[in-house]
Scaffold this motif. Structure first.
Motif, PDB file in Angstrom:
ATOM      1  N   ARG A 307       5.346  44.694 100.958  1.00  0.00           N
ATOM      2  CA  ARG A 307       5.383  45.436  99.702  1.00  0.00           C
ATOM      3  C   ARG A 307       4.164  46.335  99.612  1.00  0.00           C
ATOM      4  O   ARG A 307       3.050  45.953  99.969  1.00  0.00           O
ATOM      5  CB  ARG A 307       5.411  44.467  98.514  1.00  0.00           C
ATOM      6  CG  ARG A 307       5.328  45.150  97.145  1.00  0.00           C
ATOM      7  CD  ARG A 307       5.578  44.158  96.027  1.00  0.00           C
ATOM      8  NE  ARG A 307       6.942  43.644  96.119  1.00  0.00           N
ATOM      9  CZ  ARG A 307       7.342  42.486  95.567  1.00  0.00           C
ATOM     10  NH1 ARG A 307       6.475  41.736  94.925  1.00  0.00           N
ATOM     11  NH2 ARG A 307       8.587  42.089  95.694  1.00  0.00           N
ATOM     12  N   ASP A 312       9.424  47.683  98.159  1.00  0.00           N
ATOM     13  CA  ASP A 312       9.548  46.741  99.269  1.00  0.00           C
ATOM     14  C   ASP A 312      10.112  47.453 100.495  1.00  0.00           C
ATOM     15  O   ASP A 312      10.941  48.353 100.381  1.00  0.00           O
ATOM     16  CB  ASP A 312      10.462  45.575  98.888  1.00  0.00           C
ATOM     17  CG  ASP A 312       9.865  44.759  97.741  1.00  0.00           C
ATOM     18  OD1 ASP A 312       8.628  44.678  97.658  1.00  0.00           O
ATOM     19  OD2 ASP A 312      10.644  44.218  96.936  1.00  0.00           O
ATOM     20  N   ARG A 313       9.673  46.975 101.659  1.00  0.00           N
ATOM     21  CA  ARG A 313      10.037  47.642 102.909  1.00  0.00           C
ATOM     22  C   ARG A 313      10.459  46.598 103.937  1.00  0.00           C
ATOM     23  O   ARG A 313       9.651  45.763 104.356  1.00  0.00           O
ATOM     24  CB  ARG A 313       8.849  48.456 103.415  1.00  0.00           C
ATOM     25  CG  ARG A 313       9.054  49.112 104.781  1.00  0.00           C
ATOM     26  CD  ARG A 313       7.754  49.768 105.208  1.00  0.00           C
ATOM     27  NE  ARG A 313       7.807  50.250 106.584  1.00  0.00           N
ATOM     28  CZ  ARG A 313       8.068  51.497 106.927  1.00  0.00           C
ATOM     29  NH1 ARG A 313       8.295  52.403 105.990  1.00  0.00           N
ATOM     30  NH2 ARG A 313       8.096  51.862 108.190  1.00  0.00           N
ATOM     31  N   GLU A 315      11.718  46.064 107.736  1.00  0.00           N
ATOM     32  CA  GLU A 315      11.693  46.788 109.006  1.00  0.00           C
ATOM     33  C   GLU A 315      12.193  45.879 110.121  1.00  0.00           C
ATOM     34  O   GLU A 315      11.754  44.730 110.244  1.00  0.00           O
ATOM     35  CB  GLU A 315      10.277  47.262 109.318  1.00  0.00           C
ATOM     36  CG  GLU A 315      10.154  48.006 110.641  1.00  0.00           C
ATOM     37  CD  GLU A 315       8.746  48.517 110.886  1.00  0.00           C
ATOM     38  OE1 GLU A 315       8.215  48.266 111.994  1.00  0.00           O
ATOM     39  OE2 GLU A 315       8.180  49.169 109.973  1.00  0.00           O
ATOM     40  N   GLY A 359      17.445  52.222  97.028  1.00  0.00           N
ATOM     41  CA  GLY A 359      16.524  52.536  98.109  1.00  0.00           C
ATOM     42  C   GLY A 359      17.149  53.479  99.116  1.00  0.00           C
ATOM     43  O   GLY A 359      18.044  54.255  98.792  1.00  0.00           O
ATOM     44  N   VAL A 373      14.373  51.021 109.084  1.00  0.00           N
ATOM     45  CA  VAL A 373      13.621  50.712 107.875  1.00  0.00           C
ATOM     46  C   VAL A 373      14.531  50.866 106.660  1.00  0.00           C
ATOM     47  O   VAL A 373      15.207  51.880 106.496  1.00  0.00           O
ATOM     48  CB  VAL A 373      12.391  51.631 107.731  1.00  0.00           C
ATOM     49  CG1 VAL A 373      11.649  51.326 106.437  1.00  0.00           C
ATOM     50  CG2 VAL A 373      11.481  51.471 108.943  1.00  0.00           C
ATOM     51  N   THR A 375      14.222  50.535 102.491  1.00  0.00           N
ATOM     52  CA  THR A 375      13.303  50.379 101.363  1.00  0.00           C
ATOM     53  C   THR A 375      14.072  49.967 100.113  1.00  0.00           C
ATOM     54  O   THR A 375      15.237  50.331  99.930  1.00  0.00           O
ATOM     55  CB  THR A 375      12.554  51.691 101.083  1.00  0.00           C
ATOM     56  OG1 THR A 375      13.506  52.735 100.817  1.00  0.00           O
ATOM     57  CG2 THR A 375      11.702  52.083 102.284  1.00  0.00           C
TER      58      THR A 375
END
Length: 386
Positions: A307, A312-313, A315, A359, A373, A375
């Motif tokens: 985060r 928030d991400r 991957e 996102g 990725v 988000t």
């Protein structure tokens, strides 16, 4: 206004007649001697425009708006007469009317237009005693107008046929997806019940195998749900989410339990992090990304969740050859990859689910490999208690 059908045809004609009426009013500035005639022309054009806009064309015959074209030819003739036999504006507008008709009506109507269009062009010239050379221009203008109209009609008809064919294919595809997804669910329920019965009396070694079978059964059920998601997204453009706070490390851990045991997949997630997502959709996103990384990339596959100030991400990075340049522009499209290893819906579903959460999904180059990725927006701030 754009489109096909009687209503669209009438509204497009209304635009043409409005322009013609305004041009007639502007023409008064250049020819004030014929102000009265030009006002009549403008009034006729604007009246036809009102008819095109106000008549409930959906309730009348399919080709009824073609009558507007006949009236338009009459007004064109009146316009030529009003300008003293000058047809500089009549010719182009006559071709334009023909082009409009070709977009909406079959060839037989275009053929029926030939006589009234020719009379609308010639009669005012004869009444104003124009020389034979001017009268002879009809021999050039009318064949050109018909040729342009027939070409446009042929192209429009082909496009309509292609659209109808694609519509039938889409209906078949939607029916196939729905049937497949629903038909898969019924036997899966039976298989799952049998496996659960076996697990009750199984020894330790069998429990592990039955557990793996149950996990894969759940995965197939989610794949069926994914097919239904494709249909829902295509038909409605959005998905309804059931978002709630969940521990991020548990979500990732539970999802990775469906990955085969020999796969080199590693997770790096802060145990204190809580994520606000739809649990089922998040698992679907992560499973699709990990499966894609194992299928097209190279181990190890690293899953991270973090985060920052923007949100928030998630991957998922592999260490493979990366993304080919020719695939990059369509990577997240439907059936982008496909082939023998899959149908190419995984990344498209990922992007749709990411957008549904607010996102986005992107691919970032790594050396080596690539990172997919996703988000998510930050979780909502709880309202202060009063």
């Amino acid at each position: 206004m754009l489109g096909t059908g009687p209503r669209a045809a009438a509204r497009q004609a209304a635009v043409l007649f409005t322009v013609a009426g305004l041009l007639a009013l502007i023409g008064i500035l250049n020819d004030p001697v014929h102000t009265g005639r030009l006002l009549i022309v403008a009034a006729c054009d604007l009246l036809l425009a009102l008819i095109g806009l106000l008549v409930p064309w959906r309730r009348v015959a399919r080709h009824a708006p073609a009558l507007l074209g006949l009236a338009g030819f009459a007004v064109l003739g009146l316009s030529t007469w009003s300008f003293g036999g000058v047809a500089a504006g009549t010719g182009p507008f006559l071709v334009l009317l023909y082009a409009w008709a070709a977009l909406h009506f079959p060839r037989w109507i275009l053929g029926l237009y030939a006589l009234p269009a020719t009379l609308a062009y010639l009669v005012p010239l004869i009444l104003t005693d124009q020389p034979p050379l001017v009268l002879g221009s009809a021999a050039v203008l009318m064949p050109i107008a018909l040729a342009v109209a027939f070409l446009i009609e042929a192209q429009a008809r082909r496009l309509r046929d292609d659209r109808d064919r694609l519509s039938r294919i889409e209906q078949w595809r939607a029916a196939m997806i729905n049937t497949l997804a629903h038909d898969v669910r019924a036997p899966l329920s039976t298989v799952r019940l049998v496996l659960e019965e076996i697990a009750e009396d199984a020894d330790q070694a069998q429990v592990a195998m039955v557990g793996a079978a149950l996990r894969q059964t759940s995965r197939i059920a989610r794949l069926a749900d994914g097919l239904l998601d494709v249909q829902r997204i295509d038909s409605t453009g959005h998905l309804k989410l059931d978002r709630a706070p969940h521990p991020a490390h548990l979500l990732v851990k539970d999802t990775l339990s469906y990955v085969r045991e020999d796969a080199d997949v590693r997770a790096e997630v802060d145990e204190a992090l809580t994520v606000y997502v739809d649990k089922q959709r998040f698992e679907q996103i992560l499973m699709n990304l990990v499966t894609n990384a194992l299928r097209y990339g190279k181990a190890p596959v690293i899953v991270t969740f973090a985060r920052d100030a923007t949100g928030d991400r998630l991957e998922v990075r592999d260490h493979g050859p990366g993304i080919p340049d020719d695939l990059r522009p369509r990577l997240f499209g439907q059936f982008a990859v496909g082939g023998e290893q899959g149908v190419g819906l995984g990344l498209w579903i990922v992007r749709q689910l990411a957008v549904a959460h607010g996102g986005q999904a992107t691919a970032e180059a790594r050396e080596p490999g690539v990172a997919m990725v996703v988000t998510f927006p930050p979780p909502p701030v709880p309202a202060p208690q009063q």
